[in-house]
Structure formats: structure tokens, C-alpha cells
Design a protein around this motif. Structure first.
Motif, PDB file in Angstrom:
ATOM      1  N   VAL A  89      -9.036   9.631-109.224  1.00 45.24           N
ATOM      2  CA  VAL A  89      -7.713  10.237-109.383  1.00 45.24           C
ATOM      3  C   VAL A  89      -7.138  10.644-108.028  1.00 45.24           C
ATOM      4  O   VAL A  89      -5.927  10.623-107.837  1.00 45.24           O
ATOM      5  CB  VAL A  89      -7.793  11.469-110.324  1.00 45.24           C
ATOM      6  N   THR A  90      -8.007  10.997-107.084  1.00 44.37           N
ATOM      7  CA  THR A  90      -7.530  11.527-105.805  1.00 44.37           C
ATOM      8  C   THR A  90      -7.793  10.612-104.600  1.00 44.37           C
ATOM      9  O   THR A  90      -6.911  10.428-103.761  1.00 44.37           O
ATOM     10  CB  THR A  90      -8.192  12.893-105.526  1.00 44.37           C
ATOM     11  N   ARG A  93      -5.436   7.570-103.554  1.00 42.39           N
ATOM     12  CA  ARG A  93      -4.149   8.060-103.017  1.00 42.39           C
ATOM     13  C   ARG A  93      -4.321   8.550-101.589  1.00 42.39           C
ATOM     14  O   ARG A  93      -3.434   8.348-100.736  1.00 42.39           O
ATOM     15  CB  ARG A  93      -3.620   9.193-103.910  1.00 42.39           C
ATOM     16  N   ILE A 105       4.981  11.148-102.964  1.00 47.53           N
ATOM     17  CA  ILE A 105       4.508  10.936-104.328  1.00 47.53           C
ATOM     18  C   ILE A 105       5.589  11.428-105.272  1.00 47.53           C
ATOM     19  O   ILE A 105       6.184  12.492-105.053  1.00 47.53           O
ATOM     20  CB  ILE A 105       3.165  11.664-104.589  1.00 47.53           C
ATOM     21  N   GLY A 109       4.448  11.140-110.749  1.00 44.68           N
ATOM     22  CA  GLY A 109       3.118  10.785-110.237  1.00 44.68           C
ATOM     23  C   GLY A 109       2.302  12.015-109.904  1.00 44.68           C
ATOM     24  O   GLY A 109       1.089  12.062-110.155  1.00 44.68           O
ATOM     25  N   CYS A 110       2.959  13.033-109.346  1.00 49.23           N
ATOM     26  CA  CYS A 110       2.268  14.277-109.000  1.00 49.23           C
ATOM     27  C   CYS A 110       1.792  15.001-110.255  1.00 49.23           C
ATOM     28  O   CYS A 110       0.654  15.469-110.320  1.00 49.23           O
ATOM     29  CB  CYS A 110       3.219  15.167-108.196  1.00 49.23           C
ATOM     30  N   THR A 112       1.180  13.676-113.189  1.00 45.63           N
ATOM     31  CA  THR A 112       0.121  12.884-113.814  1.00 45.63           C
ATOM     32  C   THR A 112      -1.207  13.059-113.089  1.00 45.63           C
ATOM     33  O   THR A 112      -2.262  13.222-113.713  1.00 45.63           O
ATOM     34  CB  THR A 112       0.512  11.394-113.835  1.00 45.63           C
ATOM     35  N   GLN A 113      -1.152  13.041-111.751  1.00 47.69           N
ATOM     36  CA  GLN A 113      -2.380  13.226-110.970  1.00 47.69           C
ATOM     37  C   GLN A 113      -2.996  14.587-111.235  1.00 47.69           C
ATOM     38  O   GLN A 113      -4.214  14.710-111.445  1.00 47.69           O
ATOM     39  CB  GLN A 113      -2.092  13.069-109.471  1.00 47.69           C
ATOM     40  N   SER A 117      -6.659  15.125-113.046  1.00 44.82           N
ATOM     41  CA  SER A 117      -7.718  15.751-112.247  1.00 44.82           C
ATOM     42  C   SER A 117      -8.255  16.996-112.938  1.00 44.82           C
ATOM     43  O   SER A 117      -9.466  17.242-112.936  1.00 44.82           O
ATOM     44  CB  SER A 117      -7.195  16.095-110.846  1.00 44.82           C
ATOM     45  N   PHE A 191      -4.005  16.360-102.497  1.00 42.82           N
ATOM     46  CA  PHE A 191      -3.646  15.908-103.837  1.00 42.82           C
ATOM     47  C   PHE A 191      -2.859  17.012-104.529  1.00 42.82           C
ATOM     48  O   PHE A 191      -2.767  18.138-104.035  1.00 42.82           O
ATOM     49  CB  PHE A 191      -4.885  15.507-104.650  1.00 42.82           C
ATOM     50  N   CYS A 192      -2.257  16.688-105.654  1.00 44.00           N
ATOM     51  CA  CYS A 192      -1.412  17.643-106.371  1.00 44.00           C
ATOM     52  C   CYS A 192      -2.289  18.633-107.138  1.00 44.00           C
ATOM     53  O   CYS A 192      -2.779  18.313-108.227  1.00 44.00           O
ATOM     54  CB  CYS A 192      -0.472  16.909-107.322  1.00 44.00           C
TER      55      CYS A 192
END
Length: 323
Positions: A89-90, A93, A105, A109-110, A112-113, A117, A191-192
């Protein structure tokens, strides 16, 4: 399904038009290290390759080797599958950002990530509880072990762990991304994640922070307490064993799992349960590296190097390939 759900959450202005104050984010990641982008890409690429290979091998040998057809290795295969999904997931990216320097992003997308996660992270927390319960039954009630953890029960426990965080994490993601982000669109993270995203929100986020603490207590603190309870009973049982050899064998079956628990829960607890005043971007990134990348990387080494059955199964698999 998730994409459709999150698309309905796009912030609207007072006129009702689909106008978001932020339509995309920028993951700053490791942009503060401009001279090391190539080196970081190489390191993270090798780590990702090692995670896929190591955890993939654990999945294969626990499925094909007859000696490893036990509940403990069934749960280990599930854990390895979770680790592959969690890191996927991370890390891809991160690799794209490091190779192309494109750190943008989309809003969707943010969201969803972050949702995936946290769903996989919650599943990992409860699967570690299930694995602790497996060791508790095996050591404290060995005669009932095959009956208590039969194949049907193992599947039910694994499915329950995988799905445990789905409704709550979808709801939390919807709550976080229903906020307006007007301060900035730059996320000082790789990541988000919830803490850095909340810093970008307009207005008072106190109630959202309280909700985050409650969810963290449910998915981090509660599972950790359950694991501690299991191990307290395991240790008390081990101490009643008559021989030192029995102690060593019992501890050897638990040490790998306990090490993974400490690595994962230690960093996750500090990240989500420490006071906001103590949160800094650099520390957040370092702690997140532990539970998103370092633990999945060490998982194959911890469970193979400290486990004679896994090493023997690997040797049998390699001999078959050679023959």
C-alpha cells in the motif's frame, strides 16, 4: 466500491457545487534529502524485493510442506500475506516518488491509501492476537489443542482478523476526508496517514483527534493487552514445567512472535497514542518506517532463523527443486 464511496465525500462549497479546497496532496516524503534520492530508491527497492521474496517463501512452504500443516503455520501464512499487502500500500508509491520526483497524489488516491493501510494494520493487530491465542492453547492446554483450534476454527479466526477493521476504518476515513483542507496540501510524510493529514485541516479538529485516540485504543491498546494476558498465562505455565529443556522449547516457540509484537505495537503505540504536543514530522516518519516497512522486512528472518521446522522445510523445498 471504496472509490465510489470516497468520491461522494468530495467537499462542497456553500452553493452546493462540487468544489474542493484541496483536490490533490503533495507527499513530501524524503524531499528534504535531495542528494540521496537515488540511494533511497535503491534501499527501498531492495527492501521491497526482500519482503515479497521472504514472506512469499513463508507462504509457499507453509502450504506445501506436510510438517507445517498446523494452526501456528496457518496463521503465519496469513500474517505473511498481510505483510505483503500492508507494505504494498505504501512502498510502491514511495518508489515512484523517489524515481520520478512526482510527489502529487489525488484526494481520492490519498483517501484510498489511508483506508487500506489502516484496514490492513488493524487486521495485523488482531491476527497477532490470534497467534498469541494459538501459542496459549498449545502450551497451556496441549491435549485440547487439536480440538480447540481445528481447521474450521482457524479459518474463522483468520477471516475475523482480516475483516476486523473494515467498517471502522472506512468510517474513520470518511470522517477525516469530510474535513476541509485549506491550510496547505503538503503532507510532511511518505504516505497518507492520519496525524499529518489532520494538521492540514481547517478549523477545530479536537473531536476528530478524540475519535482517532478511541480507534487507536480499540485496535492497538486492546489487542496489545490481550497479547500480554496470553503471554502472562504462558509464562506462568512454562515456569511450572519440570525441566529446563521444556522451558527452552516453550520459549523458543513464542520468542519469534513476541519479538514481532514488540516491534509492531511499540512503534504504532507511540505514533497514535502519544500527546499531540510531542509529535514531530521527523519522529513520525521514523516510527512509521518501523511498523510499515521494518517489521515486514524482519518478519521472514525472525520466523525462519529462530525456527528449526521452517529451516528444515526450506531445505526440503530447495532439495526438491535441485532434484
Amino acid at each position: 466500491m471504496l472509490s465510489f464511496l470516497f468520491s461522494q465525500m468530495l467537499p462542497r462549497d456553500q452553493a452546493g457545487d462540487n468544489l474542493s479546497s484541496v483536490v490533490e496532496f503533495v507527499l513530501l516524503g524524503f524531499s528534504d534529502l535531495p542528494n540521496f534520492q537515488g540511494l533511497l530508491f535503491g534501499i527501498f527497492f531492495l527492501i521491497y524485493l526482500f519482503i515479497l521474496t521472504g514472506n512469499g517463501l513463508l507462504i509457499i512452504i507453509t502450504r506445501v510442506d506436510s510438517v507445517l500443516q498446523t494452526p501456528m503455520y496457518f496463521f503465519l501464512a496469513n500474517f505473511s500475506s498481510l505483510e505483503i499487502g500492508y507494505v504494498s500500500v505504501t512502498l510502491p508509491r514511495i518508489l515512484v516518488s523517489l524515481s520520478t520526483q512526482d510527489r502529487n497524489i489525488s484526494w481520492l488516491g490519498c483517501a484510498t491509501q489511508m483506508c487500506f493501510s489502516h484496514m490492513l494494520g488493524a487486521a495485523e493487530c488482531f491476527l497477532l492476537v490470534v497467534m498469541a491465542y494459538d501459542r496459549y492453547v498449545a502450551i497451556c492446554n496441549p491435549l485440547h489443542y487439536p480440538l480447540v483450534l481445528n481447521h474450521k476454527k482457524c479459518i474463522q479466526l483468520a477471516v475475523g482478523a482480516w475483516l476486523s477493521g473494515v467498517p471502522v476504518q472506512i468510517g474513520q476515513t470518511c470522517q477525516i476526508f469530510s474535513l476541509h483542507f485549506c491550510n496547505s496540501n503538503q503532507i510532511n510524510h511518505f504516505f497518507c496517514d492520519i496525524p499529518p493529514i489532520l494538521k492540514l485541516a481547517c478549523g477545530d479538529t479536537f473531536m476528530h483527534e478524540i475519535a482517532v485516540y478511541i480507534v487507536a485504543m480499540l485496535f492497538v491498546a486492546v489487542p496489545f493487552m490481550l497479547i500480554l494476558t496470553s503471554y502472562s498465562k504462558i509464562i506462568s505455565t512454562i515456569l511450572t514445567l519440570p525441566t529446563g529443556r521444556g522451558w527452552a522449547k516453550a520459549f523458543s516457540t513464542c520468542s519469534s512472535h513476541l519479538l514481532v509484537v514488540l516491534l509492531f505495537f511499540g512503534s504504532a503505540t507511540i505514533t497514535y497514542l502519544r500527546p499531540k504536543s510531542n509529535q514531530t514530522a521527523g519522529i513520525d516518519k521514523l516510527l512509521s518506517l518501523f511498523y510499515t516497512i521494518v517489521t515486514p522486512m524482519f518478519n521472514p528472518m525472525i520466523y525462519s532463523l529462530k525456527n528449526k521446522d521452517v529451516i528444515a522445510a526450506l531445505k526440503r523445498l530447495l532439495l526438491k527443486k535441485i532434484v
